[in-house]
Design a protein around this motif. Structure first.
Motif, short mmCIF file in Angstrom:
data_model
loop_
_atom_site.label_atom_id
_atom_site.label_comp_id
_atom_site.label_asym_id
_atom_site.label_seq_id
_atom_site.Cartn_x
_atom_site.Cartn_y
_atom_site.Cartn_z
N MET A 1 -58.68 40.20 -53.73
CA MET A 1 -57.42 40.76 -53.26
C MET A 1 -56.30 40.32 -54.19
SD MET A 1 -55.73 40.73 -49.48
CE MET A 1 -56.08 39.03 -49.14
N LYS A 2 -55.45 41.29 -54.55
CA LYS A 2 -54.36 41.01 -55.48
C LYS A 2 -53.04 41.42 -54.83
CE LYS A 2 -53.35 41.69 -60.42
NZ LYS A 2 -53.82 42.39 -61.64
N LEU A 3 -52.10 40.49 -54.74
CA LEU A 3 -50.81 40.75 -54.12
C LEU A 3 -49.68 40.56 -55.12
CD1 LEU A 3 -51.28 38.78 -50.75
CD2 LEU A 3 -51.79 41.19 -51.19
N GLY A 4 -48.72 41.48 -55.12
CA GLY A 4 -47.55 41.37 -55.99
C GLY A 4 -46.35 40.91 -55.20
N ILE A 5 -45.66 39.89 -55.69
CA ILE A 5 -44.47 39.36 -55.01
C ILE A 5 -43.22 39.94 -55.66
CG2 ILE A 5 -43.21 37.28 -54.33
CD1 ILE A 5 -45.78 35.70 -54.53
N ILE A 6 -42.41 40.65 -54.85
CA ILE A 6 -41.18 41.25 -55.38
C ILE A 6 -39.98 40.86 -54.51
CG2 ILE A 6 -42.43 43.22 -56.36
CD1 ILE A 6 -41.23 44.91 -54.04
N GLY A 7 -38.79 41.18 -55.00
CA GLY A 7 -37.56 40.92 -54.26
C GLY A 7 -36.39 40.87 -55.22
N LEU A 8 -35.19 40.78 -54.68
CA LEU A 8 -34.01 40.61 -55.51
C LEU A 8 -34.03 39.23 -56.16
CD1 LEU A 8 -31.30 42.06 -53.08
CD2 LEU A 8 -32.04 43.10 -55.21
N PRO A 9 -33.20 38.99 -57.17
CA PRO A 9 -33.10 37.63 -57.72
C PRO A 9 -32.59 36.65 -56.65
CG PRO A 9 -32.05 39.23 -59.18
CD PRO A 9 -32.35 39.96 -57.90
N ASN A 10 -33.05 35.43 -56.73
CA ASN A 10 -32.56 34.33 -55.88
C ASN A 10 -32.84 34.51 -54.38
OD1 ASN A 10 -31.59 33.29 -58.23
ND2 ASN A 10 -29.44 33.72 -57.81
N VAL A 11 -33.93 35.20 -54.05
CA VAL A 11 -34.28 35.31 -52.63
C VAL A 11 -35.38 34.31 -52.26
CG1 VAL A 11 -33.58 37.72 -52.40
CG2 VAL A 11 -35.95 37.18 -53.05
N GLY A 12 -35.93 33.60 -53.28
CA GLY A 12 -36.98 32.62 -53.02
C GLY A 12 -38.35 33.05 -53.48
N LYS A 13 -38.42 34.12 -54.30
CA LYS A 13 -39.72 34.63 -54.77
C LYS A 13 -40.51 33.58 -55.55
CE LYS A 13 -38.50 38.00 -57.28
NZ LYS A 13 -39.29 37.35 -58.33
N SER A 14 -39.87 33.04 -56.58
CA SER A 14 -40.59 32.10 -57.45
C SER A 14 -40.88 30.79 -56.73
CB SER A 14 -39.81 31.85 -58.74
OG SER A 14 -39.78 33.02 -59.52
N SER A 15 -39.99 30.38 -55.83
CA SER A 15 -40.25 29.18 -55.02
C SER A 15 -41.49 29.40 -54.15
CB SER A 15 -39.05 28.86 -54.13
OG SER A 15 -37.93 28.51 -54.91
N LEU A 16 -41.58 30.61 -53.56
CA LEU A 16 -42.75 30.94 -52.74
C LEU A 16 -44.01 30.98 -53.61
CD1 LEU A 16 -44.10 31.87 -50.13
CD2 LEU A 16 -43.38 34.21 -50.66
N PHE A 17 -43.91 31.62 -54.76
CA PHE A 17 -45.05 31.71 -55.67
C PHE A 17 -45.52 30.30 -56.07
CE2 PHE A 17 -46.70 31.81 -60.03
CZ PHE A 17 -47.73 32.74 -59.91
#
Length: 365
Positions: A1-17
């Protein structure tokens, strides 16, 4: 399973990743700090595997895995090259589902690219960029099909379908909400691989204070949940900052930390549940001295196709499957004891595999 993480800048995407993968994607309080897609492999937490592995004294325990792709923060106009542009949208064309991180916390110290926190506006901004990106893909396909349609009835039918999708997307609606007439259209949709055709899981990123009641007192979270429900998507609450702290702990420390916060499961466990539910997935297990392993399949998969997940020869030469529920196997302490109690079923080609089945396949090629 492959999931892509998206969102606006500074919403916590990379922290979650980072917290999910411990891959160390750069995370900072400014837009576009992620300039390349980060990819990380995450093992799916599964207590059943550990217990079976101990029972069999397995040399190796192999859990199911999820691949995460984290892309740069999207902004209004990304599909036309704004911010870091449309190059990043292509990175999520191949994912099975999209994890859309939405900011649901106020913090003057964390810049919002649009100047204020408004989850539904943020979702609309991202969704419109995905629609614009899909329209680009559609226009290219349509140009080719129109030429062929003059002499080919199948191409003419596809042209009609593409023009219907185009009108639908131009009205601001995602591809997944269009009515599909038949299996041919369903097959074409899979082939087009539109971003707005993909299933979506909304991750409502909250402050630590809102974690205890699972965001119930946060009106922004409720807005996200209502939006997700209306489009048959999944939604869950997460605190990316806390997840990063949890990711640094060992299993015992993690359990204590979660208990102190009044939480039953980590964000990763919530995300795995949401992903499996949204995509209609489950796991069956194989167990033995050499290896105990989880295999991810779609709900409704029959025994020969499940065997094919292990090796194509297993499916080709399928004879039968010996099936026992993992709880029964653990209670009896061995497959032989479970057989004596009549808890092991001998199943044929029409058997539909169930979540938590421990299976021994018999085959001949």
């Amino acid at each position: 399973m492959k999931l892509g993480i998206i969102g606006l800048p500074n919403v916590g995407k990379s922290s979650l990743f980072n917290s999910l993968t411990k891959a160390g994607a750069e995370s900072a309080n400014y837009p576009f700090c992620t300039i390349d897609p980060n990819v990380g492999i995450v093992t799916v937490p599964d207590e059943r595997l550990e217990l079976l592995g101990k029972m069999y004294h397995s040399k190796k325990v192999t859990p199911a895995v999820i691949e995460f792709v984290d892309i740069a923060g999207l902004v209004k106009g990304a599909s036309k090259g704004e911010g870091l542009g449309n190059q990043f949208l292509s990175n999520i064309r191949e994912v099975d589902a999209i994890v859309h991180v939405v900011r649901c916390f106020a913090d003057d110290n964390v810049v919002h690219v649009d100047g204020s926190v408004n989850p539904l506006r943020d979702i609309e901004t991202i969704n419109l960029e995905l629609i614009f990106s899909d329209l680009e893909v559609l226009e290219r396909r349509l140009a080719k099909v129109i030429k062929a349609a003059r002499m080919d009835k199948t191409a003419a039918k596809e042209q009609d379908f593409l023009e219907r999708i185009k009108a639908h997307l131009e009205s601001g609606k995602p591809a997944k909400s269009i009515e599909i007439a038949d299996e041919d259209e369903q097959a074409l949709m899979r082939e087009y691989n539109f971003l707005t055709w993909k299933p979506v899981i909304y991750a409502a990123n909250v402050s630590e204070e809102d974690l205890g009641d699972d965001g119930a007192s946060n009106t922004m979270v409720e807005e996200v949940r209502r939006f997700a429900k209306a489009e048959s998507s999944e939604a869950f609450v997460i605190c990316a900052q806390i997840e990063q702290e949890i990711s640094e702990l060992d299993e015992d420390e993690k359990a204590m930390f979660l208990e102190d916060l009044g939480l039953k499961e980590s964000g990763l466990e919530k995300l795995v549940k949401a992903s499996y539910s949204l995509l209609g997935l489950m796991s069956f297990l194989t167990a033995g001295e050499d290896e105990t392993r989880a295999w991810t399949i779609r709900i409704g998969t029959k025994a020969p196709q499940a065997a094919g997940k292990i090796h194509s020869d297993f499916e080709r030469g399928f004879i039968k499957a010996e099936v026992v529920n993992y709880k029964d196997l653990l209670e009896q302490g061995s497959l032989a004891a479970a057989r004596e109690k009549g808890l092991v079923g001998i199943e044929g080609k029409d058997y539909v595999v169930r979540d938590g089945d421990v299976i021994l396949f018999r085959f001949n090629v």
